[in-house]
Design a protein around this motif. Structure first.
Motif, PDB file in Angstrom:
ATOM      1  N   VAL A 185     -47.212  -2.625  -2.422  1.00  0.00           N
ATOM      2  CA  VAL A 185     -46.273  -1.926  -2.321  1.00  0.00           C
ATOM      3  C   VAL A 185     -46.840   0.070  -2.362  1.00  0.00           C
ATOM      4  O   VAL A 185     -47.931   0.287  -3.495  1.00  0.00           O
ATOM      5  CB  VAL A 185     -45.466  -1.897  -3.402  1.00  0.00           C
ATOM      6  N   ARG A 186     -46.561   1.133  -1.557  1.00  0.00           N
ATOM      7  CA  ARG A 186     -46.472   2.731  -1.541  1.00  0.00           C
ATOM      8  C   ARG A 186     -44.894   2.887  -1.948  1.00  0.00           C
ATOM      9  O   ARG A 186     -44.652   2.890  -0.497  1.00  0.00           O
ATOM     10  CB  ARG A 186     -47.032   2.107  -1.202  1.00  0.00           C
ATOM     11  N   VAL A 187     -45.623   4.418  -2.848  1.00  0.00           N
ATOM     12  CA  VAL A 187     -44.243   4.388  -2.878  1.00  0.00           C
ATOM     13  C   VAL A 187     -44.757   6.620  -2.124  1.00  0.00           C
ATOM     14  O   VAL A 187     -45.693   6.500  -1.885  1.00  0.00           O
ATOM     15  CB  VAL A 187     -43.312   5.316  -4.070  1.00  0.00           C
ATOM     16  N   PHE A 188     -43.925   7.226  -0.988  1.00  0.00           N
ATOM     17  CA  PHE A 188     -44.304   8.108  -0.149  1.00  0.00           C
ATOM     18  C   PHE A 188     -42.955   8.847   0.038  1.00  0.00           C
ATOM     19  O   PHE A 188     -41.801   8.531   0.298  1.00  0.00           O
ATOM     20  CB  PHE A 188     -44.755   7.816   1.274  1.00  0.00           C
ATOM     21  N   GLY A 189     -42.933   9.604  -0.587  1.00  0.00           N
ATOM     22  CA  GLY A 189     -41.731  10.221  -0.920  1.00  0.00           C
ATOM     23  C   GLY A 189     -40.456  10.160  -1.354  1.00  0.00           C
ATOM     24  O   GLY A 189     -40.671   8.903  -2.374  1.00  0.00           O
ATOM     25  N   ILE A 199     -46.572  -3.165  -7.435  1.00  0.00           N
ATOM     26  CA  ILE A 199     -45.453  -1.767  -8.641  1.00  0.00           C
ATOM     27  C   ILE A 199     -45.790  -0.466  -7.843  1.00  0.00           C
ATOM     28  O   ILE A 199     -46.712  -0.386  -7.541  1.00  0.00           O
ATOM     29  CB  ILE A 199     -46.554  -1.983  -9.822  1.00  0.00           C
ATOM     30  N   GLY A 200     -44.643  -0.326  -7.677  1.00  0.00           N
ATOM     31  CA  GLY A 200     -44.120   1.243  -7.517  1.00  0.00           C
ATOM     32  C   GLY A 200     -43.883   2.288  -8.835  1.00  0.00           C
ATOM     33  O   GLY A 200     -43.211   1.740  -8.827  1.00  0.00           O
ATOM     34  N   ILE A 201     -44.205   3.383  -8.287  1.00  0.00           N
ATOM     35  CA  ILE A 201     -43.481   4.270  -9.212  1.00  0.00           C
ATOM     36  C   ILE A 201     -42.693   5.485  -8.208  1.00  0.00           C
ATOM     37  O   ILE A 201     -43.319   5.774  -7.480  1.00  0.00           O
ATOM     38  CB  ILE A 201     -43.353   4.886 -10.351  1.00  0.00           C
ATOM     39  N   SER A 202     -41.390   5.838  -8.491  1.00  0.00           N
ATOM     40  CA  SER A 202     -40.592   6.793  -7.174  1.00  0.00           C
ATOM     41  C   SER A 202     -40.787   8.501  -7.785  1.00  0.00           C
ATOM     42  O   SER A 202     -41.988   8.521  -9.079  1.00  0.00           O
ATOM     43  CB  SER A 202     -38.926   6.964  -7.579  1.00  0.00           C
ATOM     44  N   GLN A 203     -41.497   8.853  -6.909  1.00  0.00           N
ATOM     45  CA  GLN A 203     -41.947  10.393  -7.187  1.00  0.00           C
ATOM     46  C   GLN A 203     -41.593  11.212  -8.016  1.00  0.00           C
ATOM     47  O   GLN A 203     -42.269  12.078  -8.773  1.00  0.00           O
ATOM     48  CB  GLN A 203     -41.987  11.329  -5.908  1.00  0.00           C
TER      49      GLN A 203
END
Length: 349
Positions: free
Chosen positions: A98-102, A56-60
């Motif tokens: 999952v990883r979020v970047f930008g 799970i990830g969350i947007s910036q």
């Protein structure tokens, strides 16, 4: 009742009332549980309209939640405030981390994995919820644009890619590859392989990977040798440090002065100071299969997802004591927060 709670929450946010901090937990037999961090209560359940969510990830900007769904080989992109599904994006077989970047999501997929539980082989056996095929077919890291909901490209990792991290300036992606005992470093844009670090001289099965807040070092947990390795900015070996059994989730605190490691088979959250990686404390956990964790936005607590005891364990990060437990059904896997905070699955960049 939960729909009324969700409606009132959306109404309050839209009227400008300050939002209380939330934790979002994926459960492998469910969707996303929403937890009010102040009250330590589950206040809503989000239907991701897919099966087997893990990463799970969350947007910036905090607008979207993203889950990797093993059962349907896709991602769910969810409007965080309303809890409504925005889109599904096909990413490949057995998506997990999952990883979020930008504005991008990076998700590991395992095309060689059968999804069958491993044979139990003493200390070297993996958890019975995990795949363990040892196939040397390279995994793929799917790159998805959150706003357009489209898969842009793939980066070829090693076999059984598990953890994903980025370097300080965001030009490189670092991945752990369990089946061939490597950590590989790639150009973030082109996917070109820049360097391979072989963990075999130091241990077995790299899984978690985390960069220190100042970007000077990286730590990777080696699940089957009960230790972690410390690498410098150029991904050279600096140190090997012993842990409890089966370390996985790993994260530095916000200052970078302490490192937290979840050693699931020992039922410990281990705390190290980062000057020489001397052990500060073993925090005993009653929970089973505690893999991933997140600090709360104020950094005063840590929330640890324990899949086989269906709970989120709460740890005071000042006293380094367990202070409570929040029931979360369905084999909880990962946890992130809003406002965003540091954890084994997220950071605040």
């Amino acid at each position: 009742m939960k729909y009324l709670a969700a409606f009132l929450f959306v109404a309050l946010v839209s009227c400008g009332t300050p939002e209380t901090p939330k934790a979002y937990v994926t459960s492998q037999k469910g969707g996303i549980s929403v937890i009010d961090i102040e009250s330590k209560q589950v206040i809503n359940d989000i239907d991701i309209q897919s099966s087997g969510p893990r990463g799970i990830g969350i947007s910036q900007d905090g607008k979207y939640l993203i889950t990797a769904n093993k059962g349907d080989a896709n991602l769910s992109i969810i409007d965080r405030v309303s809890g409504k599904l925005v889109s599904h994006v096909e990413v490949g077989k057995n998506p997990e981390f999952v990883r979020v970047f930008g504005d991008l999501v990076f998700v590991s997929t395992e095309p060689a994995s059968s999804g069958k539980p491993p044979a139990q082989n003493d200390h070297a056996a993996k958890d019975d919820d995990d795949d363990d095929d040892d196939d040397k077919t390279p995994a793929q890291i799917a790159v998805v644009d959150i706003k357009s909901g489209k898969k842009l490209r793939e980066i070829e990792g090693g076999p059984e890619t598990e953890g994903i991290e980025f370097n300080k300036d965001g030009t490189q992606i670092i991945v752990t590859n369990e089946a061939d005992n490597t950590v590989t470093i790639h150009d973030l844009q082109s996917g070109e392989l820049l360097k391979t670090f072989d963990v075999k001289p130091y241990g077995d099965r790299p899984r978690g990977i985390k960069m220190s807040p100042n970007g000077n070092i990286f730590v990777s947990t080696l699940e089957h040798s009960d230790n972690f390795v410390v690498l410098d900015q150029e991904y050279n070996h600096l140190q090997t440090v012993d842990t409890g059994k089966n370390p996985y989730g790993v994260a530095f605190d916000a200052t970078g002065d302490r490192l937290f490691v979840a050693s699931s088979k020992s039922k410990l959250l281990e705390v190290f100071e980062t000057e020489g990686f001397t052990k500060l404390k073993d925090i005993p956990l009653e929970g089973k299969r505690c893999w991933h964790f997140s600090f709360t936005p104020n950094n005063d607590e840590l929330l640890l997802a324990c899949g086989r005891s269906d709970e989120l364990i709460v740890v005071d990060t000042n006293s380094l004591e367990v202070t409570g437990s929040i029931p979360v059904s369905g084999i909880p896997w990962g946890v992130v927060t809003y406002p965003k905070s540091i954890g084994s699955l997220d950071d605040v960049r």
